[in-house]
Write a protein that holds these residues in place. Structure first.
Motif, mmCIF file in Angstrom:
data_model
loop_
_atom_site.group_PDB
_atom_site.id
_atom_site.type_symbol
_atom_site.label_atom_id
_atom_site.label_comp_id
_atom_site.label_asym_id
_atom_site.label_seq_id
_atom_site.Cartn_x
_atom_site.Cartn_y
_atom_site.Cartn_z
ATOM 1 N N LYS A 23 82.057 21.596 48.768
ATOM 2 C CA LYS A 23 82.954 20.425 48.680
ATOM 3 C C LYS A 23 82.692 19.443 49.806
ATOM 4 N N ALA A 24 82.252 19.947 50.967
ATOM 5 C CA ALA A 24 81.936 19.061 52.103
ATOM 6 C C ALA A 24 80.425 19.048 52.329
ATOM 7 N N ALA A 27 78.830 20.841 55.285
ATOM 8 C CA ALA A 27 78.904 20.302 56.658
ATOM 9 C C ALA A 27 79.290 21.422 57.628
ATOM 10 N N LYS A 59 74.610 20.503 45.996
ATOM 11 C CA LYS A 59 73.561 19.475 46.085
ATOM 12 C C LYS A 59 73.065 19.226 47.509
ATOM 13 N N ALA A 63 74.750 18.663 54.995
ATOM 14 C CA ALA A 63 74.801 17.205 55.225
ATOM 15 C C ALA A 63 75.202 16.878 56.660
ATOM 16 N N GLY A 64 74.977 17.807 57.566
ATOM 17 C CA GLY A 64 75.206 17.501 58.984
ATOM 18 C C GLY A 64 76.350 18.262 59.593
ATOM 19 N N ALA A 65 76.557 17.986 60.878
ATOM 20 C CA ALA A 65 77.750 18.517 61.533
ATOM 21 C C ALA A 65 78.949 17.810 60.892
ATOM 22 N N ASP A 66 80.118 18.461 60.988
ATOM 23 C CA ASP A 66 81.294 17.931 60.295
ATOM 24 C C ASP A 66 81.841 16.695 61.028
ATOM 25 N N ILE A 67 81.693 15.537 60.374
ATOM 26 C CA ILE A 67 82.074 14.266 61.011
ATOM 27 C C ILE A 67 83.592 14.198 61.200
ATOM 28 N N MET A 70 84.396 16.027 64.302
ATOM 29 C CA MET A 70 83.864 15.433 65.546
ATOM 30 C C MET A 70 84.535 14.123 65.929
ATOM 31 N N GLY A 78 82.844 17.118 72.945
ATOM 32 C CA GLY A 78 81.600 16.815 72.223
ATOM 33 C C GLY A 78 80.461 17.640 72.768
ATOM 34 N N GLY A 110 72.667 17.607 61.558
ATOM 35 C CA GLY A 110 72.655 19.049 61.846
ATOM 36 C C GLY A 110 71.951 19.859 60.762
ATOM 37 N N GLU A 113 68.375 19.630 61.522
ATOM 38 C CA GLU A 113 68.184 20.449 62.736
ATOM 39 C C GLU A 113 68.198 21.948 62.405
ATOM 40 N N PRO A 132 70.522 10.791 60.922
ATOM 41 C CA PRO A 132 71.238 9.504 60.881
ATOM 42 C C PRO A 132 72.273 9.315 62.003
ATOM 43 N N GLU A 133 72.210 10.149 63.046
ATOM 44 C CA GLU A 133 73.280 10.156 64.053
ATOM 45 C C GLU A 133 73.536 8.804 64.724
ATOM 46 N N GLY A 141 72.511 16.232 68.083
ATOM 47 C CA GLY A 141 73.110 17.076 69.128
ATOM 48 C C GLY A 141 72.847 18.556 68.977
HETATM 49 N N1 CO8 Z 1 80.859 15.901 57.625
HETATM 50 C C1 CO8 Z 1 82.014 16.024 56.962
HETATM 51 N N2 CO8 Z 1 82.155 15.805 55.622
HETATM 52 C C2 CO8 Z 1 81.045 15.466 54.949
HETATM 53 C C3 CO8 Z 1 79.792 15.308 55.580
HETATM 54 C C4 CO8 Z 1 79.718 15.556 56.977
HETATM 55 N N3 CO8 Z 1 78.569 15.474 57.661
HETATM 56 N N4 CO8 Z 1 78.902 14.924 54.643
HETATM 57 C C5 CO8 Z 1 79.544 14.865 53.488
HETATM 58 N N5 CO8 Z 1 80.849 15.172 53.656
HETATM 59 C C6 CO8 Z 1 81.908 15.210 52.638
HETATM 60 C C7 CO8 Z 1 82.337 13.812 52.227
HETATM 61 O O1 CO8 Z 1 83.248 13.273 53.144
HETATM 62 C C8 CO8 Z 1 82.934 14.080 50.879
HETATM 63 O O2 CO8 Z 1 84.224 14.608 51.057
HETATM 64 P P1 CO8 Z 1 85.455 14.125 50.091
HETATM 65 O O3 CO8 Z 1 85.037 14.547 48.701
HETATM 66 O O4 CO8 Z 1 86.619 14.882 50.609
HETATM 67 O O5 CO8 Z 1 85.534 12.643 50.229
HETATM 68 C C9 CO8 Z 1 82.064 15.187 50.317
HETATM 69 O O6 CO8 Z 1 81.421 15.785 51.447
HETATM 70 C C10 CO8 Z 1 80.999 14.697 49.371
HETATM 71 O O7 CO8 Z 1 80.269 13.681 50.025
HETATM 72 P P2 CO8 Z 1 79.989 12.232 49.408
HETATM 73 O O8 CO8 Z 1 81.081 11.852 48.451
HETATM 74 O O9 CO8 Z 1 79.738 11.293 50.539
HETATM 75 O O10 CO8 Z 1 78.666 12.513 48.575
HETATM 76 P P3 CO8 Z 1 77.537 11.455 48.174
HETATM 77 O O11 CO8 Z 1 76.643 12.158 47.221
HETATM 78 O O12 CO8 Z 1 78.139 10.162 47.757
HETATM 79 O O13 CO8 Z 1 76.736 11.187 49.540
HETATM 80 C C11 CO8 Z 1 75.601 11.806 51.587
HETATM 81 C C12 CO8 Z 1 75.969 12.202 50.118
HETATM 82 C C13 CO8 Z 1 74.632 10.630 51.553
HETATM 83 C C14 CO8 Z 1 74.909 13.032 52.182
HETATM 84 C C15 CO8 Z 1 76.872 11.431 52.363
HETATM 85 O O14 CO8 Z 1 77.841 12.436 52.174
HETATM 86 C C16 CO8 Z 1 76.647 11.276 53.830
HETATM 87 O O15 CO8 Z 1 76.107 10.285 54.268
HETATM 88 N N6 CO8 Z 1 77.075 12.283 54.658
HETATM 89 C C17 CO8 Z 1 76.973 12.247 56.084
HETATM 90 C C18 CO8 Z 1 75.543 12.462 56.538
HETATM 91 C C19 CO8 Z 1 75.438 12.365 58.033
HETATM 92 O O16 CO8 Z 1 75.613 11.312 58.616
HETATM 93 N N7 CO8 Z 1 75.120 13.494 58.680
HETATM 94 C C20 CO8 Z 1 74.963 13.557 60.102
HETATM 95 C C21 CO8 Z 1 76.232 13.987 60.721
HETATM 96 S S1 CO8 Z 1 76.153 13.955 62.482
HETATM 97 C C22 CO8 Z 1 75.343 15.366 62.917
HETATM 98 O O17 CO8 Z 1 74.967 16.151 62.096
HETATM 99 C C23 CO8 Z 1 75.110 15.577 64.373
HETATM 100 C C24 CO8 Z 1 74.696 17.017 64.710
HETATM 101 C C25 CO8 Z 1 74.939 17.342 66.141
HETATM 102 C C26 CO8 Z 1 76.337 17.177 66.508
HETATM 103 C C27 CO8 Z 1 76.685 17.511 67.902
HETATM 104 C C28 CO8 Z 1 77.943 16.820 68.223
HETATM 105 C C29 CO8 Z 1 78.586 17.016 69.436
#
Ligand code: CO8
Length: 259
Positions: A23-24, A27, A59, A63-67, A70, A78, A110, A113, A132-133, A141
């Protein structure tokens, strides 16, 4: 041990660890990272497992660390969160048993990573990679600034990290980020096939080779060569070395016991 966000299936000495928070988009929040940490410890100790495949449900690979988690962290929180992810990923990287990432979809931030701390990466043609950070106001990170340049070279790593560009599996293969791209429906078969080609060999030798490569890559070549010589010597104290060479001389298939 029961996990909420991880599923583990084992067969033929291969464990498939599936991140299961679709669902997330799988993440990585603190709980997922804690479960991953425990699952890795469990599989590392599990004597019925020689190779681990990490993949994701749905799918996304991850998709990364949980935004959401964070978003409101302060600098110290952080740092702590990043550091925890780094530790878990380093543990995966340092594990002697080979780990294959079967990247089924989005591997962003993440997620990219996590794929990079595995020993090898097989990607579905649907997979997408990126860091994409900087578009979120942070740097990678979970050690992406360190592993991406080591894998693809400094120039390409800087391009990916500074732009946040998302690239397709085909491009990821071209730059050396993944070993192989396969049809989506073939992903797990291909990952299993790779795992089985490893499992058929002498496992102590496989693990010593993994140690030699991992430690050697982090040091100068003279020290790396010494590390290799030590591990090469250790192989001659294993039963599998005797079996492997005796089987060759006797013109039969070796029966390795992992000893
Ligand atoms: N964190 C939390 N929730 C997420 C994340 C995420 N990274 N990615 C997706 N989700 C959630 C969405 O919010 C959505 O939730 P809801 O249904 O409740 O609205 C659900 O997953 C489905 O996502 P989408 O509706 O956005 O799905 P799409 O198919 O439209 O898009 C994408 C897919 C393109 C992958 C899009 O979800 C997206 O851009 N996600 C974020 C990608 C991203 O930026 N990742 C990097 C995060 S930062 C990171 O990983 C840093 C690591 C180190 C951290 C150290 C910190 C201290």
């Amino acid at each position: 041990m029961p996990y909420e966000f991880i599923k583990i299936d084992k067969s033929e000495r291969v464990a498939i660890l599936k991140l299961n928070r679709p669902k997330a988009l799988n993440a990585l929040n603190t709980q997922v990272l804690k479960e991953l940490d425990l699952a890795i410890d469990q599989l590392d100790k599990d004597e019925s497992v020689d190779v681990i495949i990490i993949t994701g449900e749905g799918k996304a690979f991850v998709a990364g660390a949980d935004i959401t988690e964070m978003k409101d962290l302060n600098a110290e929180e952080g740092r702590r969160f990043g550091n925890f992810g780094q530790k878990v990923f380093r543990k995966i990287e340092k594990m002697e048993k080979p780990v294959i990432a079967a990247v089924n979809g989005f591997a962003l931030g993440g997620g990219c990573e996590l794929a990079m701390c595995c020993d090898m990466r097989i990607a579905s043609e649907k997979a997408k990679f990126g860091q994409p950070e900087v578009g979120l106001g942070i740097v990678p990170g979970f050690s992406g600034t360190q592993r991406l340049p080591r894998l693809v070279g400094i120039g390409k790593a800087k391009e990916l990290i500074f732009t946040g560009d998302i690239i397709k599996a085909e491009e990821a293969e071209k730059i050396g980020l993944v070993n192989k791209v396969v049809a989506h429906e073939e992903l797990m078969n291909e990952a299993m096939d790779l795992a089985k080609r490893i499992v058929k060999n002498a496992q102590k030798a496989v693990r010593y080779a993994n140690i030699a490569i991992n430690r050697g890559i982090e040091t100068d070549i003279e020290t790396g060569i010494e590390i290799e010589a030590d591990l090469f010597g250790l192989c001659f104290a294993t039963k599998d070395q005797k079996e492997g060479m005796t089987a060759f001389v006797e013109k039969r298939k070796a029966e390795f016991k992992g000893e």
